[in-house]
Scaffold this motif. Sequence first.
Motif, PDB file in Angstrom:
ATOM      1  N   PRO A  13     -25.532 135.329  41.045  1.00  0.00           N
ATOM      2  CA  PRO A  13     -24.588 134.660  41.957  1.00  0.00           C
ATOM      3  C   PRO A  13     -24.588 133.147  41.720  1.00  0.00           C
ATOM      4  CG  PRO A  13     -26.045 136.159  43.144  1.00  0.00           C
ATOM      5  CD  PRO A  13     -26.622 135.970  41.772  1.00  0.00           C
ATOM      6  N   ILE A  16     -20.415 129.081  46.017  1.00  0.00           N
ATOM      7  CA  ILE A  16     -19.007 129.278  46.367  1.00  0.00           C
ATOM      8  C   ILE A  16     -18.325 127.956  46.698  1.00  0.00           C
ATOM      9  CG2 ILE A  16     -19.257 131.669  47.126  1.00  0.00           C
ATOM     10  CD1 ILE A  16     -19.527 130.704  49.973  1.00  0.00           C
ATOM     11  N   SER A  86     -19.537 135.147  37.907  1.00  0.00           N
ATOM     12  CA  SER A  86     -18.116 135.102  38.243  1.00  0.00           C
ATOM     13  C   SER A  86     -17.721 133.651  38.502  1.00  0.00           C
ATOM     14  CB  SER A  86     -17.833 135.969  39.472  1.00  0.00           C
ATOM     15  OG  SER A  86     -18.551 135.474  40.592  1.00  0.00           O
ATOM     16  N   GLY A  89     -19.756 132.779  43.784  1.00  0.00           N
ATOM     17  CA  GLY A  89     -20.319 133.832  44.618  1.00  0.00           C
ATOM     18  C   GLY A  89     -21.015 134.911  43.806  1.00  0.00           C
ATOM     19  N   THR A  90     -21.192 136.061  44.455  1.00  0.00           N
ATOM     20  CA  THR A  90     -21.890 137.186  43.823  1.00  0.00           C
ATOM     21  C   THR A  90     -20.932 137.959  42.916  1.00  0.00           C
ATOM     22  OG1 THR A  90     -23.367 137.380  45.721  1.00  0.00           O
ATOM     23  CG2 THR A  90     -23.199 139.289  44.271  1.00  0.00           C
ATOM     24  N   ILE A  93     -18.099 141.653  43.175  1.00  0.00           N
ATOM     25  CA  ILE A  93     -17.330 141.767  44.416  1.00  0.00           C
ATOM     26  C   ILE A  93     -15.971 141.109  44.213  1.00  0.00           C
ATOM     27  CG2 ILE A  93     -17.349 141.401  46.905  1.00  0.00           C
ATOM     28  CD1 ILE A  93     -19.726 143.013  45.832  1.00  0.00           C
ATOM     29  N   ASN A  94     -14.925 141.926  44.057  1.00  0.00           N
ATOM     30  CA  ASN A  94     -13.576 141.444  43.770  1.00  0.00           C
ATOM     31  C   ASN A  94     -13.476 140.719  42.426  1.00  0.00           C
ATOM     32  OD1 ASN A  94     -12.868 141.346  47.074  1.00  0.00           O
ATOM     33  ND2 ASN A  94     -11.195 141.806  45.698  1.00  0.00           N
ATOM     34  N   ASP A  95     -14.443 140.927  41.565  1.00  0.00           N
ATOM     35  CA  ASP A  95     -14.471 140.264  40.260  1.00  0.00           C
ATOM     36  C   ASP A  95     -14.770 141.286  39.172  1.00  0.00           C
ATOM     37  OD1 ASP A  95     -14.050 137.616  41.238  1.00  0.00           O
ATOM     38  OD2 ASP A  95     -16.152 137.529  41.866  1.00  0.00           O
ATOM     39  N   CYS A 118     -22.217 134.594  49.106  1.00  0.00           N
ATOM     40  CA  CYS A 118     -21.100 135.533  49.261  1.00  0.00           C
ATOM     41  C   CYS A 118     -20.272 135.038  50.438  1.00  0.00           C
ATOM     42  CB  CYS A 118     -21.608 136.947  49.512  1.00  0.00           C
ATOM     43  SG  CYS A 118     -20.300 138.144  49.861  1.00  0.00           S
ATOM     44  N   THR A 122     -21.351 135.011  54.457  1.00  0.00           N
ATOM     45  CA  THR A 122     -21.581 133.678  55.019  1.00  0.00           C
ATOM     46  C   THR A 122     -20.666 133.438  56.216  1.00  0.00           C
ATOM     47  OG1 THR A 122     -22.145 132.873  52.805  1.00  0.00           O
ATOM     48  CG2 THR A 122     -21.680 131.215  54.477  1.00  0.00           C
ATOM     49  N   TYR A 136     -15.820 145.660  54.612  1.00  0.00           N
ATOM     50  CA  TYR A 136     -15.215 144.632  53.779  1.00  0.00           C
ATOM     51  C   TYR A 136     -13.992 145.232  53.090  1.00  0.00           C
ATOM     52  CZ  TYR A 136     -14.540 141.652  49.696  1.00  0.00           C
ATOM     53  OH  TYR A 136     -13.996 140.863  48.712  1.00  0.00           O
ATOM     54  N   TYR A 164     -10.138 138.813  52.661  1.00  0.00           N
ATOM     55  CA  TYR A 164      -9.896 137.542  51.989  1.00  0.00           C
ATOM     56  C   TYR A 164      -8.386 137.311  51.977  1.00  0.00           C
ATOM     57  CZ  TYR A 164     -14.664 137.346  50.060  1.00  0.00           C
ATOM     58  OH  TYR A 164     -16.028 137.281  49.904  1.00  0.00           O
TER      59      TYR A 164
END
Length: 286
Positions: A13, A16, A86, A89-90, A93-95, A118, A122, A136, A164
């Motif tokens: 990670p 962000i 990425s 962030g981690t 996840i969406n990446d 993340c 957060t 999520y 998001y």
Amino acid sequence: MNQLETGILYIVPTPIGNLLDITYRALEILKNVDLIAAENIRHTNILLQNFNIKNHLILMNKDNEKKQSDNLIQKLKRGEKIALVSNAGTPIINDPGNILIQKCYFFNIKIIPLPGPCAAITALSASGINNNRFCYEGFLPSKKKTRCNLLFSLKEETRTMIFYESKYRILQSIEDIIEQIGKNRHIVIAREITKKWESIYGANAILILEWLKQDKYRYKGEMVIIVEGFKKSKKNNLSKKILDTFLILRNFLSLKQSVLITSKIHQISKNNLYQHVIKKKCDKTI
């Protein structure tokens, strides 16, 4: 294949927003691996330069993920150590990266994930909304019809929901939440988490929309939307007007269709209405 004979894939990670959120362990790995697979080389180079790290980077994004995963697997099978990062962030996840993870399991290649930033978690921690149970949902769909269908399907989701959203669609998405989930549902908007212009604001959906419209800078940047879960009413809210609507529709439609349309007209729980009808056993003599 013996796992000890292969390399290691590190899931690393990265911050962000605030570069100080990087961990010592993450820096050590980024410095010492054989190469770094990055979603955006330019973006990752900014991070590396800030901490005086020099390493070889290769691009792995959504466009080349499948082909690049095969390339990285060959390197891992030869014993190389690779860090996956990425944009922020981690990873995963969406990446991009899930294809590579699956291939690592297939070839019994060791994977070591690091804890770290993340945006969703957060923001949730500071939302004040129940966080014992949450789901999520990632980015809301860009097309209105698809977005509305998703939101309607989540209307009676009892867990806290995390989405998001971009600055380009935030107003439309909040309007759709009001229409599909309810104007009184409590929402928290967390914007630019960990960055200079970070803001966290919570209110019911109507007030959130008004608050956003008052200042265009309130919906600049990247946003996390946290929506309170559905709470079942403790009292019977099936008024005579609601039941009359159901009976009229029932003369022409199936039970399921009558319940669905009545619930949409009066913005009530379709499950409550359905259970009430079943309990009465004869839905035409409520």
